[in-house]
Design a protein around this motif. Sequence first.
Motif, short mmCIF file in Angstrom:
data_model
loop_
_atom_site.label_atom_id
_atom_site.label_comp_id
_atom_site.label_asym_id
_atom_site.label_seq_id
_atom_site.Cartn_x
_atom_site.Cartn_y
_atom_site.Cartn_z
N HIS A 1 6.68 6.63 34.77
CA HIS A 1 5.58 6.70 34.02
C HIS A 1 6.56 6.95 32.50
O HIS A 1 6.80 8.21 32.55
CB HIS A 1 4.48 8.01 34.61
N LYS A 2 5.72 6.97 31.51
CA LYS A 2 6.06 7.66 30.00
C LYS A 2 4.32 8.10 30.02
O LYS A 2 3.48 7.91 29.44
CB LYS A 2 6.97 6.87 29.32
N ASP A 3 4.56 9.31 29.38
CA ASP A 3 3.55 10.26 28.24
C ASP A 3 3.67 9.08 27.02
O ASP A 3 4.25 8.92 26.44
CB ASP A 3 3.94 11.69 28.11
N PRO A 4 2.28 9.14 26.84
CA PRO A 4 2.06 8.07 25.41
C PRO A 4 2.63 8.96 24.09
O PRO A 4 1.86 9.84 23.91
CB PRO A 4 1.22 8.03 25.19
N THR A 5 3.57 8.63 23.79
CA THR A 5 4.14 8.84 22.63
C THR A 5 3.54 8.81 21.13
O THR A 5 2.49 7.72 21.12
CB THR A 5 6.11 8.76 22.08
N GLY A 6 3.59 9.88 20.82
CA GLY A 6 2.60 9.97 18.98
C GLY A 6 1.03 10.05 19.00
O GLY A 6 0.20 9.27 17.96
N ASP A 7 0.49 10.09 20.42
CA ASP A 7 -1.18 10.29 20.82
C ASP A 7 -2.00 11.56 20.57
O ASP A 7 -1.53 12.54 22.18
CB ASP A 7 -1.05 9.56 22.08
N ARG A 8 -1.71 11.70 19.45
CA ARG A 8 -2.60 12.88 19.59
C ARG A 8 -3.78 14.00 20.18
O ARG A 8 -3.32 15.11 20.65
CB ARG A 8 -2.65 13.57 18.27
N ASP A 9 -4.34 12.67 20.40
CA ASP A 9 -5.76 12.71 21.66
C ASP A 9 -5.07 13.56 22.45
O ASP A 9 -5.39 14.71 23.03
CB ASP A 9 -6.84 11.83 22.30
N THR A 10 -4.00 13.17 23.67
CA THR A 10 -3.60 12.39 24.92
C THR A 10 -2.68 14.22 25.16
O THR A 10 -2.97 15.09 25.80
CB THR A 10 -2.55 12.19 24.88
N TRP A 11 -2.13 14.76 23.51
CA TRP A 11 -1.27 15.99 24.05
C TRP A 11 -2.55 17.10 23.61
O TRP A 11 -2.44 17.88 24.68
CB TRP A 11 -0.62 15.46 22.43
N ASN A 12 -3.53 16.71 22.31
CA ASN A 12 -4.83 17.98 22.63
C ASN A 12 -5.21 18.30 23.63
O ASN A 12 -5.06 19.15 24.92
CB ASN A 12 -5.29 17.35 21.46
N LEU A 13 -5.07 17.14 24.72
CA LEU A 13 -6.21 17.40 26.51
C LEU A 13 -5.21 17.58 26.55
O LEU A 13 -5.29 18.33 28.35
CB LEU A 13 -6.00 15.86 27.06
N ALA A 14 -3.82 17.27 27.05
CA ALA A 14 -2.30 18.38 27.53
C ALA A 14 -3.04 19.80 27.34
O ALA A 14 -2.34 21.08 27.97
CB ALA A 14 -1.39 17.89 27.47
N VAL A 15 -2.82 20.20 25.94
CA VAL A 15 -3.01 21.36 26.33
C VAL A 15 -4.27 22.05 26.38
O VAL A 15 -3.81 23.31 27.12
CB VAL A 15 -2.62 21.32 23.79
N LYS A 16 -5.50 21.35 26.29
CA LYS A 16 -6.31 22.57 26.24
C LYS A 16 -6.63 22.08 27.57
O LYS A 16 -6.99 23.38 28.38
CB LYS A 16 -7.96 21.11 26.32
N ARG A 17 -5.56 21.67 28.94
CA ARG A 17 -6.07 21.79 30.49
C ARG A 17 -5.05 22.55 30.47
O ARG A 17 -4.93 23.54 31.49
CB ARG A 17 -6.14 20.32 30.85
N LEU A 18 -3.66 22.71 30.00
CA LEU A 18 -3.12 23.03 30.55
C LEU A 18 -3.75 25.10 30.49
O LEU A 18 -3.07 26.04 30.74
CB LEU A 18 -1.40 23.33 29.85
N GLN A 19 -4.03 24.88 28.90
CA GLN A 19 -4.48 26.51 28.30
C GLN A 19 -5.71 26.76 29.61
O GLN A 19 -5.64 28.23 29.88
CB GLN A 19 -5.30 26.75 27.48
N GLU A 20 -6.58 26.04 29.78
CA GLU A 20 -7.80 26.53 30.99
C GLU A 20 -6.53 27.14 31.98
O GLU A 20 -7.59 27.81 32.85
CB GLU A 20 -8.07 25.24 30.70
N LEU A 21 -5.47 26.50 32.52
CA LEU A 21 -5.03 26.47 34.16
C LEU A 21 -3.98 28.25 33.59
O LEU A 21 -4.29 28.88 34.50
CB LEU A 21 -4.08 25.71 33.98
N GLY A 22 -3.76 28.47 32.49
CA GLY A 22 -2.88 29.55 31.96
C GLY A 22 -3.56 30.87 32.10
O GLY A 22 -3.19 31.76 31.90
N ARG A 23 -5.24 30.59 31.34
CA ARG A 23 -5.62 31.60 31.44
C ARG A 23 -6.47 31.65 33.25
O ARG A 23 -6.79 32.85 32.77
CB ARG A 23 -6.62 31.36 30.66
N ARG A 24 -6.41 30.73 33.88
CA ARG A 24 -6.77 31.19 35.12
C ARG A 24 -5.90 32.37 35.35
O ARG A 24 -5.83 33.02 36.22
CB ARG A 24 -6.94 30.02 35.86
N ALA A 25 -4.25 32.01 35.54
CA ALA A 25 -3.30 31.95 36.12
C ALA A 25 -3.36 33.74 35.74
O ALA A 25 -2.97 34.47 36.12
CB ALA A 25 -1.97 31.63 35.59
#
Length: 325
Positions: A143-167
């Motif tokens: 699998h390859k994450d889509p390069t240059g796709d800001r929406d997917t990048w921002n989704l990764a940031v958002k969801r990992l922030q959610e997990l980080g805050r819960r951690a």
Amino acid sequence: MPYSAEEWPIAAALLQFSATDSRGRHVNDADAAHWHGVFTEVREAGFRDVDLTDGWVKPGDLSAARLDEFKRTAHDAGLGMPSLSAIRRSVIDTEHGEDNLAYSHRTLEAAAELGCEVVSVGLHQALTPEQQKQLWFWTVEGHKDPTGDRDTWNLAVKRLQELGRRAEELGLLMSLEMYEDTYLGTADSAVALVEDIGLPNVGLNPDIGNLIRLHRPIEPWQQMLEKTLPYANYWHVKNYSRDEDVARDQYIAMPAPLEFGLISYRKAFEIALAHGFQGVICTEHYGGDGLSVSNTNQRYLREQVLPRSTDYELGQSRVRQGGKR
């Protein structure tokens, strides 16, 4: 006080252990005696600590009663559980991302109940059918994450922030595992992602073994570590022998013990300590008697690489580090 070599938490990965027992059941449903057998094998191989690699038991999918039984079983076998590695459950998987996010939340909750210090997550996804056919799955692209796709990048940031805050609420560190062709697949991208997340308890798991094994050109290993180790708060360590014939575009790699592969872990830990690293270390090895090689790696670190005493200068990390348990 910083860690000395003897007291540094070094955990065994559980890559060699099957997710099914002798009766064909998933090990989550196995008797506690089966768990005890695995934990005892790890202890007798020379480890005091185990990384709860979820390719074996998935603590996030255990009931409260079974999770308590699991914890007691590890303690009865004489093992600490400082870390949990959640593998191939990317929160931006287009088909399973939301389910993986929910699983990751359950995994954090379970890790806190078990007394872990750190949970490692990543953006790598399930092996493809073609990868599963190979002796070494990394010899073909997955699998390859889509390069240059800001929406997917921002989704990764958002969801990992959610997990980080819960951690953070649970008193846990969270670490992001580097892995090829994901947003954690290069040193620069991994650093950019952790900086965009921007939480002090979220750092990097600079598992560059995942990158130097690729049968293609790679970034120099020391350069990758110099960029990522200032953000490291946990570390999967493994090594590979590597040969390159650039003129013929041929690249070969195969697993090797830490002291014999391409990466000099003596130099790697020199860089790590200069940047304040005090995280749990997890030793891994693919192929053969991986558990024994992992313990060889542990002995190498304790006897040859890590500081013998606590009387050494420790640099300043850019993320929070673990503490002595």
